[in-house]
Design an enzyme around this catalytic site. Structure first.
Site, PDB file in Angstrom:
ATOM      1  CB  SER A  58      -1.048   0.028   1.100  1.00 51.40           C
ATOM      2  OG  SER A  58      -2.028   0.994   0.739  1.00 51.40           O
ATOM      3  CB  CYS A  84      -2.641  -4.702   2.196  1.00 53.63           C
ATOM      4  SG  CYS A  84      -3.546  -3.228   1.739  1.00 53.63           S
ATOM      5  CG  HIS A 121       1.713  14.673   5.176  1.00 49.59           C
ATOM      6  ND1 HIS A 121       1.659  14.881   3.813  1.00 49.59           N
ATOM      7  CD2 HIS A 121       0.998  13.551   5.421  1.00 49.59           C
ATOM      8  CE1 HIS A 121       0.927  13.921   3.259  1.00 49.59           C
ATOM      9  NE2 HIS A 121       0.516  13.107   4.212  1.00 49.59           N
TER      10      HIS A 121
END
Length: 129
Positions: free
Chosen positions: A80, A100, A85
């Site tokens: 995934s 996943c 940030h």
């Protein structure tokens, strides 16, 4: 970038993980003064190493550096994605790991927290799917 592999190599892995649990790890933290979170090269190296520590597979890396020095870094994974940030003016780091199956999300997070020298760490796990 070392560690990046073609997505086609993971067809069988993706089929096996289609029915596996999917978890979003949402991490909010602040950084120590000597943290590498504001250096794109170091941040990328640490993120790739953390994914490797969790037995994940980096397929691609993308980033944006904003005028204020904030960084958004995204690693596309066979399992995934990982996004980081930064908000230098708030000393805030927000990390999302959507996993996943086979990747060890806890190992990825532990490595990120240690190597980025994060403080005031909050981790939430959200089941998806």
């Amino acid at each position: 970038m070392p560690g990046m592999e073609p997505a086609s190599r993971y067809d069988e892995l993706r089929r096996q993980e289609a029915l596996s649990p999917k978890v979003l790890y949402a991490i909010d933290a602040t950084s120590a003064p000597d943290s590498p979170v504001h250096d794109l090269g170091e941040l990328t190296t640490v993120a790739v190493a953390a994914v490797n520590a969790g037995s994940g597979h980096v397929l691609n890396v993308s980033h944006v550096i904003f005028p204020n020095g904030a960084i958004t870094l995204v690693l596309i994974l066979a399992e995934s994605h990982l996004s980081i940030h930064t908000w230098p003016e708030e000393d805030l780091i927000a990390i999302d790991l959507f996993s996943c199956g086979a990747i060890d999300g806890a190992a990825v997070i532990d490595r990120l927290v240690a190597d980025l020298r994060l403080k005031s760490v909050t981790v939430r796990q959200v089941p998806r799917g």
